[in-house]
Design a protein around this motif. Structure first.
Motif, PDB file in Angstrom:
ATOM      1  N   VAL A 182      16.266   8.112 -50.754  1.00  0.00           N
ATOM      2  CA  VAL A 182      17.100   7.379 -51.722  1.00  0.00           C
ATOM      3  C   VAL A 182      18.527   7.241 -51.197  1.00  0.00           C
ATOM      4  O   VAL A 182      19.170   6.202 -51.363  1.00  0.00           O
ATOM      5  CB  VAL A 182      17.073   8.074 -53.094  1.00  0.00           C
ATOM      6  CG1 VAL A 182      18.032   7.390 -54.074  1.00  0.00           C
ATOM      7  CG2 VAL A 182      15.660   8.066 -53.673  1.00  0.00           C
ATOM      8  N   VAL A 200      12.184   1.787 -54.988  1.00  0.00           N
ATOM      9  CA  VAL A 200      11.689   2.777 -54.023  1.00  0.00           C
ATOM     10  C   VAL A 200      10.377   3.313 -54.573  1.00  0.00           C
ATOM     11  O   VAL A 200      10.344   3.910 -55.647  1.00  0.00           O
ATOM     12  CB  VAL A 200      12.693   3.918 -53.827  1.00  0.00           C
ATOM     13  CG1 VAL A 200      12.190   4.884 -52.757  1.00  0.00           C
ATOM     14  CG2 VAL A 200      14.079   3.380 -53.461  1.00  0.00           C
ATOM     15  N   ILE A 244      19.081   0.475 -58.187  1.00  0.00           N
ATOM     16  CA  ILE A 244      17.969   1.132 -57.504  1.00  0.00           C
ATOM     17  C   ILE A 244      17.039   1.750 -58.543  1.00  0.00           C
ATOM     18  O   ILE A 244      17.463   2.577 -59.360  1.00  0.00           O
ATOM     19  CB  ILE A 244      18.462   2.215 -56.541  1.00  0.00           C
ATOM     20  CG1 ILE A 244      19.333   1.588 -55.442  1.00  0.00           C
ATOM     21  CG2 ILE A 244      17.293   2.981 -55.932  1.00  0.00           C
ATOM     22  CD1 ILE A 244      19.993   2.613 -54.536  1.00  0.00           C
ATOM     23  N   ASP A 266      23.478   6.562 -60.223  1.00  0.00           N
ATOM     24  CA  ASP A 266      22.954   5.840 -59.064  1.00  0.00           C
ATOM     25  C   ASP A 266      21.526   5.340 -59.212  1.00  0.00           C
ATOM     26  O   ASP A 266      21.053   4.592 -58.362  1.00  0.00           O
ATOM     27  CB  ASP A 266      23.047   6.739 -57.823  1.00  0.00           C
ATOM     28  CG  ASP A 266      24.487   7.098 -57.485  1.00  0.00           C
ATOM     29  OD1 ASP A 266      25.290   6.168 -57.259  1.00  0.00           O
ATOM     30  OD2 ASP A 266      24.820   8.299 -57.483  1.00  0.00           O
ATOM     31  N   ILE A 267      20.826   5.763 -60.262  1.00  0.00           N
ATOM     32  CA  ILE A 267      19.451   5.321 -60.479  1.00  0.00           C
ATOM     33  C   ILE A 267      19.410   4.451 -61.729  1.00  0.00           C
ATOM     34  O   ILE A 267      19.793   4.885 -62.812  1.00  0.00           O
ATOM     35  CB  ILE A 267      18.496   6.517 -60.632  1.00  0.00           C
ATOM     36  CG1 ILE A 267      18.575   7.412 -59.390  1.00  0.00           C
ATOM     37  CG2 ILE A 267      17.069   6.033 -60.867  1.00  0.00           C
ATOM     38  CD1 ILE A 267      18.271   6.719 -58.085  1.00  0.00           C
ATOM     39  N   PRO A 281      22.671  -2.122 -54.141  1.00  0.00           N
ATOM     40  CA  PRO A 281      22.701  -0.647 -54.211  1.00  0.00           C
ATOM     41  C   PRO A 281      23.081  -0.105 -55.581  1.00  0.00           C
ATOM     42  O   PRO A 281      22.942   1.079 -55.826  1.00  0.00           O
ATOM     43  CB  PRO A 281      23.757  -0.276 -53.158  1.00  0.00           C
ATOM     44  CG  PRO A 281      24.622  -1.479 -53.034  1.00  0.00           C
ATOM     45  CD  PRO A 281      23.724  -2.660 -53.269  1.00  0.00           C
ATOM     46  N   ALA A 314      20.864  -0.699 -48.568  1.00  0.00           N
ATOM     47  CA  ALA A 314      20.214  -1.750 -49.363  1.00  0.00           C
ATOM     48  C   ALA A 314      20.796  -3.129 -49.092  1.00  0.00           C
ATOM     49  O   ALA A 314      20.057  -4.125 -48.984  1.00  0.00           O
ATOM     50  CB  ALA A 314      20.323  -1.416 -50.857  1.00  0.00           C
ATOM     51  N   VAL A 332      18.564   4.432 -48.857  1.00  0.00           N
ATOM     52  CA  VAL A 332      18.506   3.165 -49.590  1.00  0.00           C
ATOM     53  C   VAL A 332      19.880   2.803 -50.151  1.00  0.00           C
ATOM     54  O   VAL A 332      20.322   1.653 -50.053  1.00  0.00           O
ATOM     55  CB  VAL A 332      17.457   3.240 -50.716  1.00  0.00           C
ATOM     56  CG1 VAL A 332      17.534   2.007 -51.609  1.00  0.00           C
ATOM     57  CG2 VAL A 332      16.056   3.379 -50.126  1.00  0.00           C
ATOM     58  N   LYS A 333      20.549   3.784 -50.719  1.00  0.00           N
ATOM     59  CA  LYS A 333      21.884   3.533 -51.272  1.00  0.00           C
ATOM     60  C   LYS A 333      22.826   3.010 -50.190  1.00  0.00           C
ATOM     61  O   LYS A 333      23.627   2.101 -50.437  1.00  0.00           O
ATOM     62  CB  LYS A 333      22.433   4.829 -51.867  1.00  0.00           C
ATOM     63  CG  LYS A 333      23.776   4.683 -52.564  1.00  0.00           C
ATOM     64  CD  LYS A 333      23.649   3.965 -53.894  1.00  0.00           C
ATOM     65  CE  LYS A 333      24.942   4.006 -54.672  1.00  0.00           C
ATOM     66  NZ  LYS A 333      24.853   3.281 -55.964  1.00  0.00           N
ATOM     67  N   GLY A 374      19.416  -6.194 -50.818  1.00  0.00           N
ATOM     68  CA  GLY A 374      19.269  -5.445 -52.062  1.00  0.00           C
ATOM     69  C   GLY A 374      20.605  -5.074 -52.686  1.00  0.00           C
ATOM     70  O   GLY A 374      21.640  -5.080 -52.018  1.00  0.00           O
ATOM     71  N   TYR A 386      11.761  -8.324 -55.546  1.00  0.00           N
ATOM     72  CA  TYR A 386      12.421  -7.038 -55.339  1.00  0.00           C
ATOM     73  C   TYR A 386      12.527  -6.708 -53.849  1.00  0.00           C
ATOM     74  O   TYR A 386      11.694  -7.134 -53.044  1.00  0.00           O
ATOM     75  CB  TYR A 386      11.639  -5.911 -56.016  1.00  0.00           C
ATOM     76  CG  TYR A 386      11.353  -6.146 -57.471  1.00  0.00           C
ATOM     77  CD1 TYR A 386      12.368  -6.072 -58.424  1.00  0.00           C
ATOM     78  CD2 TYR A 386      10.063  -6.436 -57.912  1.00  0.00           C
ATOM     79  CE1 TYR A 386      12.106  -6.283 -59.769  1.00  0.00           C
ATOM     80  CE2 TYR A 386       9.787  -6.650 -59.253  1.00  0.00           C
ATOM     81  CZ  TYR A 386      10.806  -6.582 -60.177  1.00  0.00           C
ATOM     82  OH  TYR A 386      10.552  -6.801 -61.511  1.00  0.00           O
ATOM     83  N   VAL A 433      16.317  -3.148 -56.278  1.00  0.00           N
ATOM     84  CA  VAL A 433      15.614  -2.368 -55.262  1.00  0.00           C
ATOM     85  C   VAL A 433      14.646  -1.407 -55.948  1.00  0.00           C
ATOM     86  O   VAL A 433      15.019  -0.728 -56.912  1.00  0.00           O
ATOM     87  CB  VAL A 433      16.605  -1.571 -54.394  1.00  0.00           C
ATOM     88  CG1 VAL A 433      15.863  -0.771 -53.329  1.00  0.00           C
ATOM     89  CG2 VAL A 433      17.633  -2.496 -53.756  1.00  0.00           C
TER      90      VAL A 433
END
Length: 338
Positions: free
Chosen positions: A107, A54, A124, A156-157, A121, A114, A110-111, A119, A81, A52
């Protein structure tokens, strides 16, 4: 086994370039209450656990719309993507750090969502151009903002991709920017001020002829990240300016500035080495035969043999709707830092 794995990776890369995916677009999904709190999702129709991205667009923190940059999300989706394109509040309705809070909420959405769009998660990536790169960098480097929504950058990123971003641009000279950031010299507003060990891998792309946000922003930011033990690379495209670099994501001049190719390479390397293994396996810069590595691997200068006709590039860019939309922004915003 290793050769077979490498061939599989190569085949997947070739498929991504040669066989664009059929995509689906879901527009204007609310990620929070209030105006300018919607996002678009562009995804391959066949997406399953896809990475994913963003994408935060630029505009000097005072202009811009996801509608103008939907071509970016579509281009990313066609390469496999799940691309998310949020709007966020801008000046004069908002000031620092309102747009960071908006970005964090996007974000978080998205988490949580996704998987609904195919996507992953757990993978990301944050990406942005200009002011949007500043937002993406602050979210990925300064844990303050994602912590507000229950997330952590290092956990998480998966990675940060900045395009012509202002990461170290004090003191401010533009009067509107002084209002937006609450003063001319506030280090806490700068991504470079928040670098600590444990940041996600970072790829910074910039142009050698960027007269709006100088390439030094990317070089200094990458050096600071590497000095703290993080994985970071800055790639400089000679003869490329602030707007051409993001317009190059569109098909008309994509082959002349390899922004998407370098993004693909970076994401693939990050995914190849999961977080638990990356501490001993550095994710290096995008590997290209036409790039010369300098300054002890801190950044890459791409000779850009295919970029000789800068006049042709400028002519093509002037034909793009994006350029027309950004002209008043360019005149009004000026230079934010070198």
């Amino acid at each position: 086994m290793a050769i077979a794995a490498d061939m599989h990776t190569l085949n997947e890369s070739l498929k991504r370039r040669i066989l664009p995916r059929r995509i689906a677009v879901t527009a204007s999904i609310a990620y929070a209450d209030g105006p300018r709190h919607t996002l678009d999702v562009c995804r391959p129709k066949s997406a399953t656990a896809a990475p994913v991205i963003v994408f935060f667009y630029g505009g000097g923190w005072r202009s811009g719309s996801k509608r103008t940059y939907r071509y970016v999300a579509k281009a990313l989706a066609r390469r496999g993507y799940v691309a998310v394109l949020p709007d966020y509040r801008i000046y004069p309705q908002a000031r620092y750090p309102d747009f960071l809070d908006d970005g964090a909420q996007a974000v978080r959405w998205v988490k949580d969502n996704a998987q609904r769009f195919g996507g992953d998660p757990q993978n990301i990536f944050l990406m942005g151009h200009s002011a949007g790169a500043h937002i993406a960098a602050m979210l990925a480097i300064d844990a303050t903002w994602l912590q507000k929504v229950g997330l952590k950058p290092g956990r998480d990123i998966a990675g940060l991709i900045g395009i012509s971003g202002p990461y170290d641009f004090l003191p401010l000279k533009d009067e509107a920017l002084k209002i937006i950031f609450g003063g001319a010299d506030r280090p806490e507003t700068q991504p470079i001020s928040h670098v600590t060990p444990g940041a996600p891998p970072v790829l910074l792309l910039t142009g050698g002829r960027d007269d709006a946000v100088g390439a030094g922003n990317s070089v200094r930011f990458a050096e600071r990240l590497r000095a703290a033990g993080n994985e970071a690379t800055a790639v400089i495209y000679p003869r490329i300016g602030h707007y051409i670099i993001v317009a190059a994501i569109a098909p008309i001049i994509r082959s002349l500035v390899p922004v998407l190719r370098d993004t693909d390479t970076f994401v693939a390397k990050v995914l190849k080495f999961p977080r638990a293994r990356r501490q001993n396996c550095a994710v290096t810069a995008p590997g290209r035969d036409n790039c010369q590595e300098q300054r002890a691997e801190r950044f890459l200068v791409c000779p850009g043999n295919r970029l000789r006709s800068h006049g042709l590039l400028q002519g093509l860019l002037n034909a793009l709707p994006l350029r027309v939309a950004m002209r008043p922004v360019e005149r009004r915003h000026g230079t934010v830092g070198l």
